[in-house]
Design an enzyme around this catalytic site. Structure first.
Site, PDB file in Angstrom:
ATOM      1  N   ASP A 133       0.845  -1.196   0.000  1.00  0.00           N
ATOM      2  CA  ASP A 133       0.000   0.000   0.000  1.00  0.00           C
ATOM      3  C   ASP A 133       0.880   1.245   0.000  1.00  0.00           C
ATOM      4  O   ASP A 133       2.027   1.201   0.456  1.00  0.00           O
ATOM      5  CB  ASP A 133      -0.864   0.035   1.272  1.00  0.00           C
ATOM      6  CG  ASP A 133      -2.021  -0.967   1.229  1.00  0.00           C
ATOM      7  OD1 ASP A 133      -2.229  -1.616   0.194  1.00  0.00           O
ATOM      8  OD2 ASP A 133      -2.722  -1.071   2.258  1.00  0.00           O
ATOM      9  N   ARG A 183      -1.372  -0.764  -8.455  1.00  0.00           N
ATOM     10  CA  ARG A 183      -2.749  -0.411  -8.101  1.00  0.00           C
ATOM     11  C   ARG A 183      -2.807   1.120  -8.088  1.00  0.00           C
ATOM     12  O   ARG A 183      -1.987   1.761  -7.427  1.00  0.00           O
ATOM     13  CB  ARG A 183      -3.104  -0.939  -6.710  1.00  0.00           C
ATOM     14  CG  ARG A 183      -4.468  -0.446  -6.224  1.00  0.00           C
ATOM     15  CD  ARG A 183      -4.647  -0.622  -4.714  1.00  0.00           C
ATOM     16  NE  ARG A 183      -4.714  -2.012  -4.316  1.00  0.00           N
ATOM     17  CZ  ARG A 183      -4.401  -2.420  -3.078  1.00  0.00           C
ATOM     18  NH1 ARG A 183      -3.986  -1.550  -2.164  1.00  0.00           N
ATOM     19  NH2 ARG A 183      -4.479  -3.696  -2.765  1.00  0.00           N
TER      20      ARG A 183
HETATM   21  C1  LIG Z   1      -8.693  -1.710  -3.003  1.00  0.00           C
HETATM   22  C2  LIG Z   1      -8.306  -0.349  -2.520  1.00  0.00           C
HETATM   23  C3  LIG Z   1      -7.035  -0.164  -1.990  1.00  0.00           C
HETATM   24  C4  LIG Z   1      -6.637   1.112  -1.558  1.00  0.00           C
HETATM   25  N1  LIG Z   1      -5.339   1.304  -1.141  1.00  0.00           N
HETATM   26  C5  LIG Z   1      -4.929   2.561  -0.842  1.00  0.00           C
HETATM   27  C6  LIG Z   1      -3.561   2.846  -0.558  1.00  0.00           C
HETATM   28  O1  LIG Z   1      -2.696   1.969  -0.578  1.00  0.00           O
HETATM   29  N2  LIG Z   1      -3.233   4.123  -0.252  1.00  0.00           N
HETATM   30  C7  LIG Z   1      -4.159   5.145  -0.248  1.00  0.00           C
HETATM   31  O2  LIG Z   1      -3.800   6.295   0.007  1.00  0.00           O
HETATM   32  N3  LIG Z   1      -5.456   4.883  -0.497  1.00  0.00           N
HETATM   33  C8  LIG Z   1      -5.863   3.644  -0.800  1.00  0.00           C
HETATM   34  N4  LIG Z   1      -7.189   3.427  -1.104  1.00  0.00           N
HETATM   35  C9  LIG Z   1      -8.203   4.477  -0.839  1.00  0.00           C
HETATM   36  C10 LIG Z   1      -8.334   5.465  -2.001  1.00  0.00           C
HETATM   37  O3  LIG Z   1      -7.174   6.255  -2.071  1.00  0.00           O
HETATM   38  C11 LIG Z   1      -9.558   6.368  -1.828  1.00  0.00           C
HETATM   39  O4  LIG Z   1      -9.433   7.102  -0.644  1.00  0.00           O
HETATM   40  C12 LIG Z   1     -10.890   5.642  -1.789  1.00  0.00           C
HETATM   41  O5  LIG Z   1     -10.908   4.577  -2.692  1.00  0.00           O
HETATM   42  C13 LIG Z   1     -12.045   6.598  -2.164  1.00  0.00           C
HETATM   43  O6  LIG Z   1     -11.877   7.095  -3.439  1.00  0.00           O
HETATM   44  P1  LIG Z   1     -12.708   6.563  -4.726  1.00  0.00           P
HETATM   45  O7  LIG Z   1     -11.739   6.395  -5.819  1.00  0.00           O
HETATM   46  O8  LIG Z   1     -13.473   5.366  -4.374  1.00  0.00           O
HETATM   47  O9  LIG Z   1     -13.615   7.733  -5.214  1.00  0.00           O
HETATM   48  P2  LIG Z   1     -14.430   8.910  -4.549  1.00  0.00           P
HETATM   49  O10 LIG Z   1     -14.438   9.975  -5.584  1.00  0.00           O
HETATM   50  O11 LIG Z   1     -13.937   9.253  -3.179  1.00  0.00           O
HETATM   51  O12 LIG Z   1     -15.860   8.275  -4.400  1.00  0.00           O
HETATM   52  C14 LIG Z   1     -16.661   7.854  -5.499  1.00  0.00           C
HETATM   53  C15 LIG Z   1     -17.930   7.206  -4.965  1.00  0.00           C
HETATM   54  O13 LIG Z   1     -17.586   6.006  -4.286  1.00  0.00           O
HETATM   55  C16 LIG Z   1     -18.346   5.812  -3.107  1.00  0.00           C
HETATM   56  N5  LIG Z   1     -17.467   5.873  -1.929  1.00  0.00           N
HETATM   57  C17 LIG Z   1     -16.165   6.244  -1.907  1.00  0.00           C
HETATM   58  N6  LIG Z   1     -15.666   6.141  -0.661  1.00  0.00           N
HETATM   59  C18 LIG Z   1     -16.679   5.733   0.129  1.00  0.00           C
HETATM   60  C19 LIG Z   1     -16.794   5.448   1.507  1.00  0.00           C
HETATM   61  N7  LIG Z   1     -15.776   5.574   2.339  1.00  0.00           N
HETATM   62  N8  LIG Z   1     -18.000   5.049   1.984  1.00  0.00           N
HETATM   63  C20 LIG Z   1     -19.072   4.910   1.157  1.00  0.00           C
HETATM   64  N9  LIG Z   1     -19.014   5.164  -0.182  1.00  0.00           N
HETATM   65  C21 LIG Z   1     -17.846   5.562  -0.679  1.00  0.00           C
HETATM   66  C22 LIG Z   1     -19.345   6.927  -3.104  1.00  0.00           C
HETATM   67  O14 LIG Z   1     -20.521   6.514  -3.750  1.00  0.00           O
HETATM   68  C23 LIG Z   1     -18.664   8.020  -3.895  1.00  0.00           C
HETATM   69  O15 LIG Z   1     -19.570   8.921  -4.465  1.00  0.00           O
HETATM   70  C24 LIG Z   1      -7.583   2.185  -1.586  1.00  0.00           C
HETATM   71  C25 LIG Z   1      -8.852   1.984  -2.126  1.00  0.00           C
HETATM   72  C26 LIG Z   1      -9.217   0.746  -2.606  1.00  0.00           C
HETATM   73  C27 LIG Z   1     -10.570   0.592  -3.214  1.00  0.00           C
END
Ligand SMILES: Cc1cc2nc3c(=O)[nH]c(=O)nc-3n(C[C@H](O)[C@H](O)[C@H](O)COP(=O)(O)OP(=O)(O)OC[C@H]3O[C@@H](n4cnc5c(N)ncnc54)[C@H](O)[C@@H]3O)c2cc1C
Length: 306
Positions: A133, A183
């Protein structure tokens, strides 16, 4: 800075307050369990087996990060090493995520490297892939450095890059010689405008650019987002550019947009859910709350009723 960003920064700022932390840690487990599979490895394995029934694979993630001393990092590494014998004979695809700060990155990159080697060898023995990560921006250089060394020694390792950081496009270019398995995420940490895009539209634009570039380079790419407009655009991009489905996959978080997870799997895409487990759930839970205002209302309601 827009309203989304202000909200996010406010929640992550408040989450650092010791009294809030104590209150949520003592009263918030019922709420956190929406995002966290359980407090034991067995609970995460059970969650993985349940998701497998819908065609969604699991990524096991032992919670805990930013450990401060050798004793804590040794304990974290021991707990991560327990995963491999426990899943060795199970039939689902084996996949684990780790954070280098769990492995002692803040104590010394050499310690994180040594622990990384032990974890990757144990994972390799049971045919398990390990994803590193990405944490907050002060840790990016050291994470890239450790990943570079590990990648030259192991095939079963990949890295995360964050579209919110201004440096990421250059970082991705600098990794090309390794043919990395990446990723791409937007980024979950509190960052300043000097290092990160503060506008959501810029983060989203950069997200698409990074994924397209990674796919065009032929790197295996995990698209980790719940943003269905981005997911739809990437599906279209892959089709138009004849990118085979084996070269990319969608990854989402446990408990978030579960219908979308199942739908993507039913369409024939590889889908994995990131399944966090363990006692140290507070920091992870705070980041999920910071991502969405309605999650904060859910917490407030839960704390008042609970
Ligand atoms: C498999 C995976 C691994 C990850 N690993 C890392 C990492 O190593 N380092 C890092 O900094 N971040 C990591 N993240 C987190 C990532 O950086 C984002 O903070 C997170 O995925 C929210 O962004 P989004 O792209 O989903 O879009 P956004 O623009 O935030 O959200 C889009 C839509 O997704 C839904 N959604 C998003 N978040 C939520 C929530 N918390 N609860 C409910 N609905 C939600 C909502 O419907 C929202 O409108 C990871 C995420 C995933 C999915």
């Amino acid at each position: 800075m827009n309203v989304d960003q202000l909200y996010r920064n406010a929640v992550l700022g408040i989450a650092g307050n010791t009294q809030i932390k104590q209150l949520v840690q003592t009263r918030g487990w019922n709420l956190a369990s929406r995002f966290v599979a359980g407090q034991t490895l067995q609970s995460a394995i059970t969650a993985t087996q349940q998701l497998e029934r819908d065609g969604v694979h699991g990524i096991l993630d032992l919670l805990g990060e930013m450990v401060a001393n050798r004793q804590q990092s040794d304990a974290c590494v021991r707990e991560i090493l327990e995963i491999f014998p426990a899943i060795a004979t199970l039939s689902f695809p084996k996949y684990v995520s780790i954070k280098l700060s769990q492995l002692g990155l803040d104590i010394s990159p050499e310690l994180a490297l040594e622990n990384g080697r032990a974890i990757l060898s144990a994972a390799k023995n049971v045919d398990c892939f390990v994803r590193i990560d990405m944490e907050d921006s002060p840790r990016v250089d050291k994470t890239l450095e450790v990943f570079r060394t590990l990648r030259t020694e192991f095939e079963n390792v990949g890295l995360v890059l964050q579209s919110m950081l201004r440096r990421t496009e250059a970082d991705m270019g600098g990794l090309s010689d390794l043919k990395p398995n990446l990723r791409i995420v937007k980024g979950a940490y509190l960052e300043s405008a000097s290092v990160a895009f503060t506008d959501k539209a810029a983060v989203d634009l950069q997200y698409r650019r990074l994924v397209y570039q990674s796919l065009e380079k032929g790197q295996h790419t995990a698209i980790a987002s719940h943003d269905h407009t981005i997911i739809d655009d990437i599906k279209l991009f892959a089709e138009r550019n004849n990118i085979p489905r084996e070269r990319f996959e969608f990854q989402l978080l446990y408990g978030i947009r579960t219908a979308l997870q199942k739908q993507l799997a039913s369409e024939g895409y590889t889908v994995r859910a990131y399944i966090p487990y363990g006692k140290d759930w507070y920091a992870y839970f705070s980041r999920r709350i910071a991502e969405r205002p309605s999650n904060a209302l859910f917490v407030l309601r839960g704390m008042v009723q609970g």
